[in-house]
Design an enzyme around this catalytic site. Structure first.
Site, PDB file in Angstrom:
ATOM      1  N   ASP A 249       2.137  64.303  93.594  1.00  0.00           N
ATOM      2  CA  ASP A 249       1.503  63.288  92.747  1.00  0.00           C
ATOM      3  C   ASP A 249       0.667  63.900  91.627  1.00  0.00           C
ATOM      4  O   ASP A 249       0.233  65.053  91.709  1.00  0.00           O
ATOM      5  CB  ASP A 249       0.534  62.438  93.586  1.00  0.00           C
ATOM      6  CG  ASP A 249       1.268  61.484  94.509  1.00  0.00           C
ATOM      7  OD1 ASP A 249       2.493  61.641  94.686  1.00  0.00           O
ATOM      8  OD2 ASP A 249       0.601  60.591  95.076  1.00  0.00           O
ATOM      9  N   ASP A 250       0.404  63.088  90.646  1.00  0.00           N
ATOM     10  CA  ASP A 250      -0.622  63.303  89.606  1.00  0.00           C
ATOM     11  C   ASP A 250      -0.212  64.274  88.492  1.00  0.00           C
ATOM     12  O   ASP A 250      -0.971  64.483  87.558  1.00  0.00           O
ATOM     13  CB  ASP A 250      -1.975  63.766  90.186  1.00  0.00           C
ATOM     14  CG  ASP A 250      -2.596  62.736  91.124  1.00  0.00           C
ATOM     15  OD1 ASP A 250      -1.997  61.652  91.286  1.00  0.00           O
ATOM     16  OD2 ASP A 250      -3.660  63.025  91.704  1.00  0.00           O
ATOM     17  N   HIS A 299       3.471  56.735  88.843  1.00  0.00           N
ATOM     18  CA  HIS A 299       2.151  56.803  89.481  1.00  0.00           C
ATOM     19  C   HIS A 299       1.090  56.258  88.521  1.00  0.00           C
ATOM     20  O   HIS A 299      -0.031  56.757  88.483  1.00  0.00           O
ATOM     21  CB  HIS A 299       1.861  58.261  89.861  1.00  0.00           C
ATOM     22  CG  HIS A 299       0.736  58.442  90.850  1.00  0.00           C
ATOM     23  ND1 HIS A 299       0.639  57.757  92.032  1.00  0.00           N
ATOM     24  CD2 HIS A 299      -0.339  59.280  90.825  1.00  0.00           C
ATOM     25  CE1 HIS A 299      -0.452  58.142  92.686  1.00  0.00           C
ATOM     26  NE2 HIS A 299      -1.074  59.058  91.971  1.00  0.00           N
ATOM     27  N   HIS A 303      -3.790  56.717  86.127  1.00  0.00           N
ATOM     28  CA  HIS A 303      -4.336  56.817  87.476  1.00  0.00           C
ATOM     29  C   HIS A 303      -5.406  55.758  87.748  1.00  0.00           C
ATOM     30  O   HIS A 303      -6.403  55.993  88.433  1.00  0.00           O
ATOM     31  CB  HIS A 303      -4.881  58.231  87.751  1.00  0.00           C
ATOM     32  CG  HIS A 303      -4.727  58.641  89.177  1.00  0.00           C
ATOM     33  ND1 HIS A 303      -5.699  58.438  90.118  1.00  0.00           N
ATOM     34  CD2 HIS A 303      -3.695  59.211  89.837  1.00  0.00           C
ATOM     35  CE1 HIS A 303      -5.274  58.891  91.292  1.00  0.00           C
ATOM     36  NE2 HIS A 303      -4.055  59.368  91.150  1.00  0.00           N
ATOM     37  N   HIS A 390      -0.036  67.288  95.861  1.00  0.00           N
ATOM     38  CA  HIS A 390      -0.360  67.088  94.445  1.00  0.00           C
ATOM     39  C   HIS A 390       0.005  68.344  93.674  1.00  0.00           C
ATOM     40  O   HIS A 390      -0.473  69.432  94.046  1.00  0.00           O
ATOM     41  CB  HIS A 390      -1.849  66.778  94.286  1.00  0.00           C
ATOM     42  CG  HIS A 390      -2.256  65.500  94.965  1.00  0.00           C
ATOM     43  ND1 HIS A 390      -2.471  65.427  96.325  1.00  0.00           N
ATOM     44  CD2 HIS A 390      -2.431  64.247  94.474  1.00  0.00           C
ATOM     45  CE1 HIS A 390      -2.777  64.169  96.636  1.00  0.00           C
ATOM     46  NE2 HIS A 390      -2.761  63.431  95.530  1.00  0.00           N
TER      47      HIS A 390
HETATM   48 NI    NI Z   1      -2.808  60.155  92.591  1.00  0.00          NI
END
Ligand code: NI
Length: 439
Positions: A249-250, A299, A303, A390
């Site tokens: 993620d991210d 995603h 955020h 991540h």
């Molecule tokens: Ni995230």
């Protein structure tokens, strides 16, 4: 001037023949040196270069041959680079570095050496015992020009003659190899055997892939026949064998590259839940994710905690991200993971995609420790798990590099979330998934 590159450079032996003792493969603050398809020149004379984190770098010692005075002050562990009075010494043939996309990125190490140019401190790195400096910093001595079409960076020093420009050649000591899913890589001739051991082929006509059916049948097909069979309910991975979906993620970030290298080397897949507003900065990395057959999930744009937004606000988060991703990859995102795992009926219905959470939480963002991230997976992993990590932390990238072969060794197929879902009845829009077990 930023040169972002999509592959990996392992510095070819023709470039760095020096040896040095490296304590650990990663060092304490290792980064990744990338391949370079950029040619570097000083007054049109080619100079050996490579790429670190988007910067073309050259060996400080080599600058001696290009009209600079390079003085090593051992007491202060300082390399002093000054404009000298000497002319430029013609060099032996300089090759462009190979694109060795299948190998883990070679780490460069932090260094206790400092470098100065014209009396001012500049950034430097250590690769195999050589002190490397950024080519851009040479603009203290002359004009640095970037040619984006030829992918060349040139320094012009006045008072020294301009040479006749010579094309920098591709390295002849490399070979192109093929994988069963259509990937190609270029590796050093000395590395061919190592790649063969992990299912790469020198001869494209040897390249076949095994496909799997739910009833246990298997089929060997040539690489270019795969898409046809996938439409006929054959699978790339054995739907009856153990599967895990690694998710990151991210990102994208500068650490994503190392994860991709390892996935590519092992022919493994993963899913990247990207944040839309990072896409333009890391578009080359996103493109490579897509080209390697990784799945790209949504995603959100920035955020945001989506449960706090209106329906139109949520939809804007989805659409902006989709637009940014498809501008780079030509495809929309296929899955959705809400930031913070924060979901509601309104969020799920506004996104209207499979909502993917996780069944193994590595807490990598909290520990920032590669070993605890690896342990969190290896001590808990089961068939059908979706693992949360991540790709914005170096520790997570290191953990992934370790985990990928470990999981494969334990019989897990590393697949995208959709591949896991397809093997087990398919994914539905608006439905929440944690792990996806075989019933
Ligand atoms: Ni995230």
């Amino acid at each position: 001037m930023i040169k972002k590159l999509a592959g990996v450079l392992l510095l070819a032996s023709v470039i760095f023949t020096g040896t040095c003792a490296v304590d650990s493969e990663w060092g304490d603050e290792a980064g990744y040196s990338l391949y370079s398809d950029i040619g570097a020149y000083i007054n049109n004379n080619p100079i050996k270069s490579c790429n670190i984190e988007g910067n073309t770098v050259v060996c400080a010692a080599d600058l001696e041959n290009y009209g600079f005075s390079v003085i090593w002050d051992g007491r202060n562990r300082l390399v002093k680079i000054e404009r000298g009075t000497k002319g430029i010494t013609p060099q032996e043939k300089v090759y462009k570095d190979a694109k060795r996309a299948g190998m883990p990125a070679k780490p460069y190490l932090s260094t206790d050496i400092r470098a100065e140019m014209g009396g001012k401190t500049v950034q430097c790195y250590n690769i195999d015992g050589r002190t490397m400096v950024r080519f851009d910093d040479l603009e203290k001595f002359g004009e640095v020009k970037w040619d984006g079409v030829q992918r060349e960076i040139c320094l012009e020093l006045d008072r020294l003659p301009m040479a006749q420009k010579t094309e920098i050649e591709e390295n002849p000591n490399v070979v192109t190899m093929y994988a069963s899913d259509g990937r190609t890589i270029t590796v050093g001739t000395d590395e061919v055997e190592k790649y063969k051991a992990v299912n790469w082929h020198e001869d494209i006509s040897e390249v076949t892939a095994t496909l799997y059916a739910k009833d246990g049948r298997t089929l060997t097909v040539f690489a270019d026949e795969i898409p046809v069979y996938l439409k006929l309910n054959w699978y790339r991975s054995d739907p009856n064998a153990k599967m895990v979906a690694l998710t990151f993620d991210d990102g994208p970030s500068k650490y994503t590259e190392a994860i991709l290298n390892q996935l590519e080397k092992y022919g493994a897949k993963a899913t990247f839940f990207v944040v839309g507003n990072r896409v333009s900065q890391y578009s080359d990395i996103l493109k490579r994710e897509s080209e390697l057959g990784m799945e790209i999930g949504n995603h959100s744009w920035d955020h945001a905690n989506l449960t706090k937004l209106s329906e139109s606000g949520i939809k804007a988060q989805k659409t902006k991200t989709d637009n940014a991703v498809s501008a780079v990859t030509g495809k929309n995102t296929t899955l959705f993971r809400p930031p913070y795992g924060s979901k509601s009926t309104a969020v799920a219905s506004a996104y209207n995609m499979p909502l993917i959470l996780w069944s193994v939480d590595t807490l990598d963002w909290k520990t920032r420790n590669a070993k605890s991230t690896v342990d969190a997976v290896m001590n808990n992993v089961k068939d059908g798990d979706i693992v949360l990590m991540h790709d914005i932390y170096e520790s997570s990238a290191r953990a992934a590099v370790e985990l990928i072969p470990k999981l494969i060794e334990q019989g897990y197929q590393l697949v995208t979330v959709s591949e896991l879902g397809n093997a087990r009845g398919g994914l539905k829009n608006g439905t929440v998934y944690t792990g996806i077990r075989n019933n």
